[in-house]
Design an enzyme around this catalytic site. Structure first.
Site, mmCIF file in Angstrom:
data_model
loop_
_atom_site.group_PDB
_atom_site.id
_atom_site.type_symbol
_atom_site.label_atom_id
_atom_site.label_comp_id
_atom_site.label_asym_id
_atom_site.label_seq_id
_atom_site.Cartn_x
_atom_site.Cartn_y
_atom_site.Cartn_z
ATOM 1 C CG ASP A 1 -2.274 0.651 1.033
ATOM 2 O OD1 ASP A 1 -2.386 1.419 0.122
ATOM 3 O OD2 ASP A 1 -3.239 0.170 1.527
ATOM 4 C CD GLU B 1 0.502 4.370 -7.492
ATOM 5 O OE1 GLU B 1 -0.624 3.851 -8.099
ATOM 6 O OE2 GLU B 1 0.994 5.406 -7.653
ATOM 7 C CD1 TRP B 2 -4.912 3.209 -3.041
ATOM 8 C CD2 TRP B 2 -3.585 5.253 -2.688
ATOM 9 N NE1 TRP B 2 -4.237 3.015 -1.994
ATOM 10 C CE2 TRP B 2 -3.785 4.283 -1.471
ATOM 11 C CE3 TRP B 2 -3.185 6.207 -2.441
ATOM 12 C CZ2 TRP B 2 -3.251 4.528 -0.236
ATOM 13 C CZ3 TRP B 2 -2.797 6.711 -1.267
ATOM 14 C CH2 TRP B 2 -2.663 5.757 -0.322
ATOM 15 N N GLY B 3 -2.994 4.468 -8.376
ATOM 16 C CA GLY B 3 -2.918 5.265 -9.701
ATOM 17 C C GLY B 3 -2.341 6.559 -9.428
ATOM 18 C CD GLU B 4 -2.082 9.288 -4.378
ATOM 19 O OE1 GLU B 4 -0.923 9.318 -3.831
ATOM 20 O OE2 GLU B 4 -3.016 9.672 -3.527
ATOM 21 C CG ASP C 1 -9.512 2.043 -0.913
ATOM 22 O OD1 ASP C 1 -8.544 1.846 -1.763
ATOM 23 O OD2 ASP C 1 -9.493 1.871 0.321
#
Ligand code: GLA
Length: 669
Positions: A172, A205-208, A227
Site C-alpha cells: 500500500d 498506490e491507487w494510480g497516483e 478504493d
C-alpha cells in the site's frame, strides 16, 4: 460537526456519475498507446491473479482472524472456487501488532492470529492454495490504528514474509513520507527477489503516480484507482477509469481496478454480474471481496462462472477495450488466444437498451456465419454477423463470438428489442412495442413472442405475436398495452419478454429478456418540495439520502436541520457524494429549483458539485462548491422529461466529508 468517515472515504479521486459518455474508438487503437512493457521475467501472474482478500467484507473488524482465513480456504475447496481457478487467500491490513519487536520484526496480532502467520500459510498450502499478506510502502499502514509499514525495513520484512511462506504481497501507499513512489516500490521488488521465493507483487498506490507507465518491471499488478465501495456508482466510476488503460496490461503486468464487491449486498445481482463481467473483460485480478462463509448461492453462481473466468484468464492476456460507448451503451471487446472475441454489451443506464455491434467491427475475419456463445445463459447460437441484444438496466450481456465452421449445428440467434417506457402509473395503460429480429444465417421458424407481467397485470398484444419464419434481418413487431392494476404500490415489478422458436433442424429455443417495470406516482400539479415527494431511486455515498434533513451519519434518519453557511432550511434533501436521486416527472413538469451547498455539519471539509439531469441531458450544474461557500441557487428547465435526476459528484477531488444539501428543493408541474 467534524466527522470521521469510514477510512475509505478519506482521499481518492472519484469522477462524476454521468448517464453516458460519447466516444468511439477502434478496437485495436485504444485511447492511450502504451510503450512495449517489460514485464518481470519471473513466470508469475501470467494470467490475472485470482483469490480472496478480506478487506471489503471485514475491514479491520475482529472477525478478520485465523478462523476466518482457514474457513475461506476450506470453502475454496468445498465450493469449487479452487477448481474454478481461485488460488490466493490474502490477508489485508490489521493482521499485525502496532509495534515491531525488539529485533525490529513484525509480530502477528496474537488475538487474531494466535498461531502466527506461518501456521496459517501451512494450512492454506495444505489445501493446495497460496497465502497473501499486506503492508505499506510507508512508515505505517493505512488503517488509522497505524500498523507498521515496511519503509526502511523492506529487506527484513520481505525475508520474514518469505520465511512464513507468503506467496503474494499487497503493498500500500499510506504514510509514505512523500518519498518517490518508483523508488519505494522498486526497493520492495528487489527485497522480494532477494528472498528467492516466488511472491506476486501487488502495487497499491491507487494510480497516483501512473504506475501503468513505469511499473511493468516492478510489480505484477498495480491499482489504477482509489478504493472500491459496494455501490453501483463506485463500481462504475472505477470501471470507467480502468477501461482506457487497456494498452498497458499483459501477462505478468496487470491493471488492478481493486477487489470484487460481488456478494457484499450493496448492488443487485444484475449489477454484480455486470461488475464481474467488466472485471473479466478488463483482465482484472479477480479477488473475492465478500465472505464466502456467508455467500448466497447467487453469489457463488456469479463468482464460479467458468466461462466468464475463462475470459479473464485467457492466455493471450489482452485487456478488453472500448469499441463504442454512446448514451451509456457500451461495447467492450477482448481478443482471445483462440482468435475469438469476448464481447461485453454493457448497459450503464437505468432503462433497458439495445446494444449492437457486428463481427466485422469486432475485427473477426469474413465468414458465412459465426457462433455466438452467451456466457451467462450458457447457450450458443449462429449469427450471420450481427451481434446485438436488449440489455436490462445496469446489465451486461457477455458473449464469445467466433467464426466457426460448425455454426449450422446451432440455432439462429433472435434478437428481442423493446421500445416505450417501463415507468408506468398504476391504472393507466402504457404502450410498448417489441421486435423479434432474426440474426442467424438460418431462419428461425414458428416464432412466438410473449410479454408477461406480474399476476393481476393486464398485458395485451395489439398486433401479431407469431411469425412462421424469420430469416436474416427479418423482424416481427408487436405492440402491447400494459396496465398495472389501480392501487398497485409504487416500486419495481418483473416483466419477461420471451421469444420461442425452432431452428431449421427442429431444435426448440428460447430467448428471454428479464425486464423491470417501475410503478410510479404521478407528479402533483403545482409546486411541491422534493423532500416530500416519492423518489424512484435514491443513491447516496454514505448512509441513505435523507428527507428534509442533512445527511448526518451513516444511519437512516440521523440527519440534522439542513444548514448552509449558517442558514437553516426546513425542507430539502441531505445526501453524500456520490449521489443520484431520481424522480418521475412524467413529461408534466417544468422546473426544478434548489439552494445547493455543502452542509455546515462537515466542519471545514467537503467539496462537491451539483447537477440536474432531465432524462439523458444535464440541464443545470454548479462548479465545485466548498464548505466555505454560501448556498447557491440552481434552477433547471425540465420540460418534456420523464425522469429528473439530482446528482452530486465529488467536485473533482476525492470523497471526503462530502455532505451535500439540496435545500428547499422544489418541483413545479
Ligand atoms: C488502502 C487500500 C485498501 C486497503 C486499506 C487497508 O485504503 O487501498 O485496499 O488495503 O488501505 O487499510
Amino acid at each position: 460537526m467534524r466527522h470521521l468517515h469510514t477510512r475509505t472515504t478519506r482521499r481518492r479521486v472519484v469522477g462524476a456519475i454521468t448517464a453516458g459518455l460519447m466516444c468511439t474508438a477502434a478496437l485495436v487503437v485504444p485511447a492511450a498507446t502504451a510503450p512495449p512493457a517489460r514485464a518481470l521475467d519471473d513466470g508469475l501472474a501470467r494470467t490475472p491473479p485470482m483469490g480472496f482478500n478480506n478487506w471489503n467484507s471485514t475491514y479491520c473488524r475482529a472477525e478478520f482472524n485465523e478462523t476466518m482465513i482457514k474457513g475461506v480456504a476450506d470453502l475454496f475447496v468445498e465450493k469449487g472456487l479452487k477448481d474454478a481457478g481461485y488460488r490466493y487467500v490474502n490477508l489485508d491490513d490489521c493482521w499485525a501488532k502496532p509495534q515491531r519487536d525488539a529485533d525490529g520484526k513484525l509480530v502477528p496480532d496474537p488475538v487474531r492470529f494466535p498461531h502466527g502467520i506461518k501456521a496459517v500459510a501451512d494450512y492454506v498450502h495444505s489445501k493446495g492454495l497460496k497465502l497473501g499478506i499486506y503492508t505499506s510502502a510507508g512508515t505505517k499502514t493505512c488503517d488509522p490504528n497505524g500498523f507498521p509499514g515496511a519503509l526502511g525495513h523492506e529487506y527484513s520484512d520481505a525475508r520474514q514474509f518469505a520465511d512464513w511462506g507468503v506467496d503474494y504481497l499487497k503493498y500500500d501507499n499510506c504514510n509514505n513520507q512523500g518519498l518517490d513512489a518508483r523508488q519505494r516500490y522498486r526497493t520492495m521488488r528487489d527485497a522480494l527477489k532477494a528472498t528467492g521465493r516466488p511472491i506476486v507483487f501487488s502495487i497499491c498506490e491507487w494510480g497516483e503516480n501512473k504506475p501503468w507507465e513505469w511499473a511493468a518491471d516492478v510489480g505484477h499488478l498495480w491499482r489504477t484507482t482509489g478504493d472500491i465501495r459496494d455501490s453501483w456508482a463506485s463500481m462504475l466510476t472505477i470501471a470507467k477509469k480502468n477501461l482506457p488503460l487497456a494498452p498497458y496490461a499483459g501477462p505478468g503486468h496487470w491493471n488492478d481496478p481493486d477487489m470484487l464487491e460481488v456478494g457484499n449486498g450493496g448492488m443487485t445481482d444484475t449489477e454484480y454480474r455486470s461488475h464481474f463481467s467488466l472485471w473479466s473483460i478488463m483482465a482484472a485480478p479477480l479477488l473475492i471481496g465478500s465472505d464466502p462463509r456467508k455467500a448466497s448461492d447467487a453469489t457463488f453462481t456469479i463468482l464460479g462462472n467458468k466461462e466468464v473466468i475463462a475470459v479473464d484468464q485467457d492466455p493471450l492476456g489482452r485487456q478488453g477495450s472500448v469499441l463504442s460507448s454512446e448514451g451509456g451503451r457500451w461495447v467492450i471487446a477482448k481478443e482471445m488466444a483462440d482468435g475469438s472475441r469476448a464481447v461485453a454489451l454493457f448497459n450503464e443506464t437505468a432503462s433497458p437498451q439495445r446494444i449492437a455491434t457486428t463481427t466485422a467491427a469486432l475485427g473477426l475475419p469474413d465468414a458465412d456465419a459465426y457462433t455466438l456463445r452467451d456466457l451467462w445463459q450458457h447457450r450458443t447460437y449462429n449469427t450471420a454477423g450481427a451481434v446485438s441484444a436488449t440489455v436490462p438496466a445496469h446489465g451486461t450481456v457477455l458473449l464469445r463470438v467466433a467464426p466457426d465452421p460448425r455454426w449450422a449445428a446451432q440455432p439462429p440467434a433472435v434478437e428481442l428489442a423493446l421500445k416505450g417506457s417501463l415507468f408506468t402509473e398504476a391504472g393507466s395503460p402504457a404502450v410498448l412495442t417489441t421486435t423479434a429480429t432474426g440474426l442467424g444465417r438460418t431462419a428461425a421458424r414458428d416464432v412466438s413472442v410473449t410479454l408477461t407481467g406480474p399476476g393481476g397485470w393486464s398485458v395485451r398484444p395489439g398486433s401479431a405475436t407469431t411469425a412462421a419464419s424469420l430469416p436474416t434481418g427479418r423482424a416481427l413487431r408487436t405492440t402491447w398495452t400494459l396496465t398495472a392494476p389501480a392501487g398497485t404500490p409504487d416500486g419495481s415489478y418483473p416483466l419477461t419478454l420471451k421469444a420461442s422458436y425452432r431452428s431449421p433442424t427442429g431444435v426448440s429455443t428460447e430467448n428471454v429478456v428479464p425486464l423491470t417495470a417501475t410503478v410510479v406516482v404521478a407528479p402533483p400539479a403545482g409546486t411541491s418540495y422534493l423532500g416530500d415527494l416519492p423518489w424512484v431511486f435514491a443513491g447516496s455515498g454514505f448512509g441513505p439520502a435523507e428527507r428534509n434533513t442533512s445527511n448526518g451519519g451513516k444511519a437512516a434518519g440521523d440527519g440534522r436541520p439542513i444548514t448552509i453557511g449558517g442558514v437553516v432550511y426546513g425542507k430539502g434533501l441531505g445526501v453524500h457524494a456520490l449521489s443520484d436521486v431520481m424522480y418521475y416527472t412524467g413529461r408534466r413538469c417544468t422546473t426544478v429549483r434548489a439552494d445547493v451547498g455543502v452542509d455546515d455539519e462537515t466542519g471545514a471539509k467537503g467539496s462537491v458539485a451539483f447537477e440536474i439531469w432531465a432524462d439523458d441531458n444535464r440541464v443545470a450544474a454548479t462548479g465545485t462548491l466548498t464548505n466555505a461557500m454560501p448556498a447557491q441557487p440552481l434552477t433547471a428547465d425540465v420540460r418534456g422529461a420523464e425522469l429528473v435526476r439530482l446528482v452530486v459528484t465529488d467536485g473533482g477531488d476525492f470523497i471526503d466529508s462530502d455532505h451535500a444539501d439540496w435545500a428547499d428543493a422544489r418541483l413545479t408541474c
